[in-house]
Design a protein around this motif. Structure first.
Motif, PDB file in Angstrom:
ATOM      1  N   GLN A 148       0.829  -1.197   0.000  1.00  0.00           N
ATOM      2  CA  GLN A 148       0.000   0.000   0.000  1.00  0.00           C
ATOM      3  C   GLN A 148       0.864   1.247   0.000  1.00  0.00           C
ATOM      4  OE1 GLN A 148      -2.819   0.608  -0.764  1.00  0.00           O
ATOM      5  NE2 GLN A 148      -4.445  -0.484   0.317  1.00  0.00           N
ATOM      6  N   VAL A 149       0.297   2.313  -0.539  1.00  0.00           N
ATOM      7  CA  VAL A 149       0.982   3.597  -0.611  1.00  0.00           C
ATOM      8  C   VAL A 149       0.156   4.626   0.146  1.00  0.00           C
ATOM      9  CG1 VAL A 149       1.760   5.432  -2.147  1.00  0.00           C
ATOM     10  CG2 VAL A 149       2.067   3.036  -2.806  1.00  0.00           C
TER      11      VAL A 149
ATOM     12  N   SER B 242       4.666   7.456   0.826  1.00  0.00           N
ATOM     13  CA  SER B 242       5.406   6.435   1.571  1.00  0.00           C
ATOM     14  C   SER B 242       4.731   5.088   1.386  1.00  0.00           C
ATOM     15  CB  SER B 242       5.490   6.794   3.054  1.00  0.00           C
ATOM     16  OG  SER B 242       4.192   6.839   3.623  1.00  0.00           O
ATOM     17  N   GLY B 243       5.448   4.030   1.778  1.00  0.00           N
ATOM     18  CA  GLY B 243       4.883   2.691   1.654  1.00  0.00           C
ATOM     19  C   GLY B 243       5.636   1.880   0.628  1.00  0.00           C
ATOM     20  N   SER B 244       4.925   0.972   0.002  1.00  0.00           N
ATOM     21  CA  SER B 244       5.524   0.034  -0.950  1.00  0.00           C
ATOM     22  C   SER B 244       5.665   0.684  -2.330  1.00  0.00           C
ATOM     23  CB  SER B 244       4.664  -1.228  -1.050  1.00  0.00           C
ATOM     24  OG  SER B 244       4.533  -1.855   0.205  1.00  0.00           O
ATOM     25  N   ILE B 245       6.751   1.420  -2.500  1.00  0.00           N
ATOM     26  CA  ILE B 245       6.994   2.113  -3.765  1.00  0.00           C
ATOM     27  C   ILE B 245       8.285   1.598  -4.367  1.00  0.00           C
ATOM     28  CG2 ILE B 245       7.390   4.316  -4.889  1.00  0.00           C
ATOM     29  CD1 ILE B 245       5.831   5.633  -2.592  1.00  0.00           C
TER      30      ILE B 245
ATOM     31  N   TRP C  76       6.120  -2.832  -7.093  1.00  0.00           N
ATOM     32  CA  TRP C  76       7.215  -3.795  -7.165  1.00  0.00           C
ATOM     33  C   TRP C  76       7.646  -3.915  -8.625  1.00  0.00           C
ATOM     34  CZ3 TRP C  76       5.372  -7.957 -10.045  1.00  0.00           C
ATOM     35  CH2 TRP C  76       3.994  -8.150 -10.052  1.00  0.00           C
ATOM     36  N   SER C  77       8.827  -4.454  -8.865  1.00  0.00           N
ATOM     37  CA  SER C  77       9.357  -4.546 -10.211  1.00  0.00           C
ATOM     38  C   SER C  77       8.440  -5.379 -11.099  1.00  0.00           C
ATOM     39  CB  SER C  77      10.751  -5.180 -10.173  1.00  0.00           C
ATOM     40  OG  SER C  77      11.268  -5.312 -11.477  1.00  0.00           O
TER      41      SER C  77
ATOM     42  N   THR D 287      -2.479   4.101  -9.406  1.00  0.00           N
ATOM     43  CA  THR D 287      -2.711   5.492  -9.010  1.00  0.00           C
ATOM     44  C   THR D 287      -3.244   5.560  -7.586  1.00  0.00           C
ATOM     45  OG1 THR D 287      -3.173   6.137 -11.285  1.00  0.00           O
ATOM     46  CG2 THR D 287      -3.969   7.598  -9.562  1.00  0.00           C
ATOM     47  N   TYR D 288      -2.702   6.490  -6.812  1.00  0.00           N
ATOM     48  CA  TYR D 288      -3.160   6.731  -5.448  1.00  0.00           C
ATOM     49  C   TYR D 288      -3.496   8.221  -5.284  1.00  0.00           C
ATOM     50  CZ  TYR D 288      -1.298   2.120  -4.343  1.00  0.00           C
ATOM     51  OH  TYR D 288      -1.054   0.774  -4.316  1.00  0.00           O
ATOM     52  N   TRP D 289      -4.443   8.481  -4.376  1.00  0.00           N
ATOM     53  CA  TRP D 289      -4.892   9.854  -4.119  1.00  0.00           C
ATOM     54  C   TRP D 289      -4.632  10.242  -2.663  1.00  0.00           C
ATOM     55  CZ3 TRP D 289      -6.967  13.172  -7.734  1.00  0.00           C
ATOM     56  CH2 TRP D 289      -7.336  12.611  -8.954  1.00  0.00           C
TER      57      TRP D 289
END
Length: 121
Positions: free
Chosen positions: A1-2, A25-28, A102-103, A109-111
């Motif tokens: 999650q981001v 932040s998070g899983s980027i 992840w690769s 898209t996140y808001w």
């Protein structure tokens, strides 16, 4: 999650300036683009500005020459410097990011939650 955390909104007089920030932040795994949208009461959400990870930026005609978008890739933060603000800039401003978590993952898209900008004397 981001997760996206926005800050910097508030009340400003016409002609004034504000700087909005949005930290991701998070899983980027990678950032593709970061954008600012806004939505005024009774109106549709509109795209204000975009910046890509390569540093290319675009603006809505209504803010060209007054707003500047920038991105800090290390901090994973996008900024919107707003100058010469007008009452018609009053809106809730939303951060939008396009990332890979992840690769090989598809772009997602996140808001952000939105931050109120009010331009009034």
């Amino acid at each position: 999650q981001v997760q996206l955390v926005e800050s910097g909104g508030g009340l400003v007089q016409p002609g004034g300036s504000l700087r909005l920030s949005c930290a991701a932040s998070g899983s980027i795994f990678s950032l593709n683009a970061m954008r600012w949208y806004r939505q005024a009461p009774g109106k549709q959400r509109e795209l204000v500005a975009t910046v890509t990870s390569g540093g290319i930026s675009n603006y809505a005609d209504s803010v060209k020459g007054r707003f500047t978008i920038s991105m800090d890739n290390i901090k994973r933060t996008v900024y919107l410097q707003m100058s010469s603000l007008k009452p018609e800039d009053t809106a809730v401003y939303y951060c939008n990011v396009v990332v890979q978590t992840w690769s090989g993952a598809p772009m997602t898209t996140y808001w952000g939650q939105g931050t109120q900008v009010t331009v009034s004397s």
